[in-house]
Enzyme design. Sequence first.
Site, PDB file in Angstrom:
ATOM      1  N   LYS A 107       0.848  -1.196   0.000  1.00  0.00           N
ATOM      2  CA  LYS A 107       0.000   0.000   0.000  1.00  0.00           C
ATOM      3  C   LYS A 107       0.881   1.242   0.000  1.00  0.00           C
ATOM      4  CE  LYS A 107      -3.966   2.021   2.501  1.00  0.00           C
ATOM      5  NZ  LYS A 107      -4.789   2.014   3.732  1.00  0.00           N
ATOM      6  N   SER A 146      -9.913   2.295   2.813  1.00  0.00           N
ATOM      7  CA  SER A 146      -8.965   2.968   1.953  1.00  0.00           C
ATOM      8  C   SER A 146      -7.988   2.043   1.221  1.00  0.00           C
ATOM      9  CB  SER A 146      -8.160   3.969   2.761  1.00  0.00           C
ATOM     10  OG  SER A 146      -7.312   3.320   3.679  1.00  0.00           O
ATOM     11  N   SER A 181     -10.258   0.251   7.105  1.00  0.00           N
ATOM     12  CA  SER A 181      -9.606   0.324   5.793  1.00  0.00           C
ATOM     13  C   SER A 181      -8.962  -0.971   5.307  1.00  0.00           C
ATOM     14  CB  SER A 181      -8.542   1.420   5.795  1.00  0.00           C
ATOM     15  OG  SER A 181      -9.154   2.678   5.699  1.00  0.00           O
TER      16      SER A 181
END
Lengths: 524, 95
Positions: free
Chosen positions: A78, A191, A215
């Site tokens: 990420k 997210s 997330s």
Amino acid sequence: MTDLTKLTLTEARDGLAKKSFSALELTDAHLAAIEAARALNAYVLETPDQARAMARAADERLAKGAGGPLEGIPLGVKDMFATRGVRTTACARILSNFVPPYESTVTSQLWRDGAVMLGKLNNDEFAMGSSNETSAFGPVVSPWRRRIEKKILSESRGPSKDVAGPDLVWKGMKTSEEEIYDTAKLVPGGSSGGSAAAVAANLCLGATGTDTGGSIRQPAAFTGTVGIKPTYGRCSRWGIVAFASSLDQAGPFARTVEDAAILLRSMAGHDPKDTTSVDRAVPDYAAAVGKSVKGMKIGIPKEYRVDGMSAEIEKLWGEGAAMLKAAGAELVEVSLPHTKYALPAYYIVAPAEASSNLARYDGVRYGVRVPGRDIVEMYEKTRAEGFGPEVRRRIMIGTYVLSAGYYDAYYLRAQQVRTLIRKDFEDCFANGVSAILTPATPSAAFGIGEKTSEDPVEMYLNDVFTVTVNMAGLPGLAVPAGRDSQGLPLGLQLIGRPFDEETLFTLGGVIEQTAGRFTPQRWW
Amino acid sequence: MSVDTATVRKIAHLARIAVKDDEVAHLQGELNAILAFVEHLSEVDVAGVEPMTSVTPMAMKKRADVVNDGEIADAVVANAPAIEDHFFLVPKVVE
């Protein structure tokens, strides 16, 4: 050769050990898959040269019998994790040119154990969002699409030759069915939308995520993948772009519970550079998968039966409970009376901490600068241009609730409510409950652009089931458990005692074993 | 509680984010929607409740007060938008 991207992490590890294929072949297969899947916008930076160099080094170590626990396993990272010499932006315009001279602790531990970095994955800007639509790189497209029609072509036909790997079929699917899909693009959740989409679409064997309010778990549920937010303090936050420091935790995404357990073992551990990192031995989480759940007390919190909950989610929840019961667990209704206050309290605590953390983006030491007549104008222009609307909104709310005269009414009260939320869980666990089962999300994935109303709260409600866990600092696992009427995956959440991730892996394994695995049909 | 346009401008200034005139009304609406949502907390009886200050109960870790890093000025300024030697450059702040 079979398609190497369809292997689980565990299968790939076995294949590497048996020399069925090399780490370089495994990495190349994934790099090719990534290139063919650019329409999903899951990766914001591909690092093929670095990936191949790491894979070659892994092959050398494997040849010497000196491989680590993740030797040669290709992963996605990420874009919230700082990676040395590799652009790290948090998918924010203000950090669009940032190249860290250091490596986050979590990723450094993955490389220490032999993993290979394929590239950086898309996310909501500064991890603020539940759909990956706030990213400066644009939204991620979910590999899942809604099914419009399912035609049974011939029920008598046997399984087709496609059913080679265990991940190709979901339980109950007949290969003689023809499914027609809606071409509308869906969100992968957020997210960590890039991480979830990449794992679901076989663009890596696992990925890192961060979870401040859901997330990891919400996108995992939206994409039929497994994701865990460990206990606060389990993974070091050092080198992760800070959003809300008392809520942020790193965790893995994978296609199976066992794979997630293997990844967490490498990611977790004490780090002197993070004062909230816990000095506690890291267990062999994968060993917990497959253990008996007989006699375990599983709490079903009545407050999670929220108004307007879809019948499909309610049904899924009941099915999940039945799966655990059939495996010998005992179900008990529990009460978490402050549940409904978790989301409002979160939208004070998280923006307050974000406004403080994001004060560092001032156009002086790193990131983008927009010139001004004086230093204040330079700050104001830099931050106006550098932050997107959602981030600006949260910084402003945070600034307001921390400002003179409002601190007690908002921030202090929210932190008091947080104590009450944690106490709800403590009372539950004190009564002998081993873990709590809840839905992971209020619905299946929605379409890109479907939730962009004037009221930002509509999007925030996506995290209604996950945010309590961050507020209390507990571990939470999202595991796929079924599909909705349109064929989209749905997930359940298991909430555990502090530092008892093992029980979550055990219970998640039972659900996975019963519900099967969920794989999108390739269209990209 | 809700915010008026003057407060929106004040918050924006405290946060050091330039806000254009035509954005103020829109921001006011969004901020008030969030404030209305968090207003639910006023229902909770928090009398005598300690605010959470440590998510995982633990003693604060301390490290030895010694220099254990440094001599990396090049790396420190490598990402800066404007530098001179090893200094960050900003617009003039003192006349």
